[in-house]
Design an enzyme around this catalytic site. Structure first.
Site, PDB file in Angstrom:
ATOM      1  N   HIS A 157      20.465 -13.403   8.589  1.00  0.00           N
ATOM      2  CA  HIS A 157      19.705 -14.217   7.626  1.00  0.00           C
ATOM      3  C   HIS A 157      19.501 -13.492   6.300  1.00  0.00           C
ATOM      4  O   HIS A 157      19.166 -14.114   5.305  1.00  0.00           O
ATOM      5  CB  HIS A 157      18.353 -14.608   8.236  1.00  0.00           C
ATOM      6  CG  HIS A 157      18.499 -15.590   9.363  1.00  0.00           C
ATOM      7  ND1 HIS A 157      18.173 -16.921   9.244  1.00  0.00           N
ATOM      8  CD2 HIS A 157      18.984 -15.437  10.619  1.00  0.00           C
ATOM      9  CE1 HIS A 157      18.436 -17.540  10.380  1.00  0.00           C
ATOM     10  NE2 HIS A 157      18.923 -16.657  11.233  1.00  0.00           N
ATOM     11  N   ASP A 365      17.679 -11.858  -1.805  1.00  0.00           N
ATOM     12  CA  ASP A 365      17.264 -12.725  -0.704  1.00  0.00           C
ATOM     13  C   ASP A 365      18.504 -13.300  -0.040  1.00  0.00           C
ATOM     14  O   ASP A 365      19.449 -13.687  -0.731  1.00  0.00           O
ATOM     15  CB  ASP A 365      16.391 -13.868  -1.234  1.00  0.00           C
ATOM     16  CG  ASP A 365      15.270 -14.216  -0.273  1.00  0.00           C
ATOM     17  OD1 ASP A 365      15.454 -14.015   0.943  1.00  0.00           O
ATOM     18  OD2 ASP A 365      14.212 -14.691  -0.744  1.00  0.00           O
TER      19      ASP A 365
HETATM   20  C1  G6P Z   1      12.790 -12.871   7.122  1.00  0.00           C
HETATM   21  C2  G6P Z   1      13.672 -12.368   8.235  1.00  0.00           C
HETATM   22  C3  G6P Z   1      13.273 -12.997   9.549  1.00  0.00           C
HETATM   23  C4  G6P Z   1      11.812 -12.783   9.793  1.00  0.00           C
HETATM   24  C5  G6P Z   1      10.989 -13.319   8.626  1.00  0.00           C
HETATM   25  C6  G6P Z   1       9.508 -13.080   8.799  1.00  0.00           C
HETATM   26  O1  G6P Z   1      13.027 -14.216   6.878  1.00  0.00           O
HETATM   27  O2  G6P Z   1      15.030 -12.621   7.942  1.00  0.00           O
HETATM   28  O3  G6P Z   1      14.020 -12.443  10.606  1.00  0.00           O
HETATM   29  O4  G6P Z   1      11.375 -13.393  10.980  1.00  0.00           O
HETATM   30  O5  G6P Z   1      11.429 -12.685   7.449  1.00  0.00           O
HETATM   31  O6  G6P Z   1       9.264 -11.716   8.984  1.00  0.00           O
HETATM   32  P1  G6P Z   1       8.451 -11.197  10.241  1.00  0.00           P
HETATM   33  O7  G6P Z   1       8.652  -9.703  10.234  1.00  0.00           O
HETATM   34  O8  G6P Z   1       7.042 -11.592   9.987  1.00  0.00           O
HETATM   35  O9  G6P Z   1       9.035 -11.879  11.444  1.00  0.00           O
END
Ligand code: G6P
Length: 482
Positions: A157, A365
């Site tokens: 992602h 991003d």
């Molecule tokens: C980004 C990453 C995700 C992640 C999200 C939230 O979008 O690509 O994998 O889940 O951030 O971050 P967190 O550490 O809170 O899951």
């Protein structure tokens, strides 16, 4: 096909609860509709040696959600350590922020191995595994070590940076070699895919031909680009309805006819929040007539706060916002409304529709779904303007947004002022072009094209499926919303 989707973060899909990050928001409708099993972290940890990984399973639309307690001894080293203090900064080209120990790497590998063992419970003869994001780079290799022969795909992602940046991650070579256990590796953009291929050839000496890399240990792996999307029409309907939500009505009333710019981000250094606030400061300084006529609503949801770089950013931003408000504010006007909490998707949809300008200005991003949601939420009769960083993956599709360089504070200040005064015909033309692209690249399209490509990639790799031993699920399926 029986699909098992794996990510660190999951969401239970309660419409009134905030969802953290674009990944969980994107996967939710996919799991609900496709009937996949979504396995991820419960957010809880469990002490001691777990004979059997513990998961709570509940229904999620047509699918199911399995929330796994991760091992207490390794969780910190895995999540705050290697995943978010080595991989995340490097993937966002901030190798200077890497803070990691050998123990963190071992914990990361332990959690990947733990997840692989847990996944065996969900394996059937026709299962395909789809692993998400940088938390689980080595999960495919762990599954193969356990004898899994079914298709395993991976989607990143985040961006994949230039070779010298990823080489700043300790054990980068082991990790990328482990990634070659995947049948298919998906990226958000061509640039990410090319950077990965560049690493393979320059660092590992492996050539990529026709999108396929061949490794001695694992055979062929296909590399391809699948830009993630949103359910555009559903989000648009949600936004139209949400304008009467009490939170949204209160915001509208409080504006007294003033225009609104909106930013919605996790509080993360990759999001360019400091530069954004500085750009608004510059705009009000350069155009004093814009004071009182436009304010910024910046929602910055705290994230990964136990990590020093995030704590520092939180303090820096709080100070900066208070300084800008102190200098430009009036007794009855606050230039920046700064909120450190999350909102449900429903409320966000209504807030986006209320704002004349959406500011999405990350330094780097992978995609940025806030940009797409802002566009989808607009009123066709009076659409707002998106100001978008050219370094967000979304800029490839949303090229009729006002694209900015997030390092150029003056340039951003000028562009935001242009957005605020853009005449209706131009707003409408730009918005329609973006909507057409969003409809073509919907989340459903992302899902089906990845899954089809995974089936094809696996067929290229293993001509006939090998017989496997099926281990029955050990825990009951507890249905909460079926
Ligand atoms: C980004 C990453 C995700 C992640 C999200 C939230 O979008 O690509 O994998 O889940 O951030 O971050 P967190 O550490 O809170 O899951």
């Amino acid at each position: 096909m029986n699909l098992v989707v794996v990510s660190n973060r999951i969401t239970r899909g309660n419409a009134n609860e905030p969802i953290t990050g674009g990944l969980a928001a994107a996967l939710l409708p996919i799991v609900e509709k496709s009937g996949a099993i979504w396995v991820g972290s419960s957010g809880r940890v469990r002490d001691g040696v777990q004979k059997e990984p513990f998961a709570e399973v509940e229904a999620l639309g047509n699918g199911a959600l399995a929330m796994l307690d991760l091992p207490a001894a390794h969780y910190g080293g895995y999540y705050e350590g290697f995943a978010n203090s080595a991989l995340w900064p490097a993937l966002h080209s901030r190798a200077d922020l890497i803070r990691v120990s050998q123990g963190d790497y071992l914990s990361y590998r332990e959690v990947n191995a733990f997840m692989a063992r847990a996944l065996l419970r969900f394996r059937k003869a026709d299962t395909a595994f789809w692993i998400q994001d940088y938390h689980f780079l080595a999960l495919g290799a762990e599954l193969r070590d356990l004898g899994v022969t079914q298709p395993i795909g991976f989607f990143l992602h985040t961006p994949w940076p230039a070779r010298d940046v990823i080489e700043g991650v300790p054990h980068h070579r082991d990790l990328v070699e482990a990634m070659l256990a995947y049948d298919l590796i998906g990226f958000q953009t061509e640039d990410d895919c090319e950077n990965f291929a560049g690493y393979l050839s320059a660092t590992l000496g492996l050539a990529v031909a026709d999108g396929i890399v061949m490794s001695q240990q694992h055979g062929p792996t296909r590399l391809a680009v699948f830009p993630i999307g949103i359910d555009v029409d559903k989000f648009a309907r949600q936004a139209a309805k949400a304008v009467s939500h009490p939170d949204v009505s209160r915001l509208r009333r409080s504006l007294n006819g003033e225009k609104l710019a909106i930013g919605v981000d996790r509080l993360d250094y990759s999001k360019g929040l400091v530069n954004r606030i500085n750009a608004f400061d510059r705009m009000w300084t350069m155009h004093p007539s814009l004071a009182r006529t436009v304010s910024l609503l910046q929602i910055a949801t705290p994230s990964r706060s136990a990590i020093e770089a995030y704590g520092n950013l939180q303090s820096e931003l709080a100070k900066l916002v208070s300084d800008v408000n102190g200098r430009h504010g009036e007794v009855d006007w606050t230039p920046i409304r700064y909120l450190n909490k999350g909102f449900s998707q429903t409320v966000l949809a209504g807030l986006y529709r209320t704002a004349q300008v959406g500011v999405v200005t990350p330094l780097h991003d992978g995609m940025n779904l806030v940009a797409k949601e802002y566009v989808a939420a607009q009123n066709p009769d009076d659409p707002g303007v998106l100001v978008l960083s050219k370094f967000a993956g979304a800029a490839n599709e949303l090229d009729t947004a006002l694209l900015v360089n997030p390092h150029d504070i003056d340039g951003m200040a000028r562009t935001i002022a242009v957005a605020l005064s853009m005449p209706f015909p131009e707003r409408r033309m730009r918005w329609e072009a973006m909507m057409a692209k969003l409809r073509r690249g919907s989340i459903q399209h992302w899902f089906t094209s990845f899954v089809e490509a995974l089936e094809t990639a696996r067929a290229e790799r293993v001509p006939a499926p090998e017989p496997i031993e099926i281990i029955p699920a050990l825990w009951p399926l507890r249905s909460v919303n079926a």
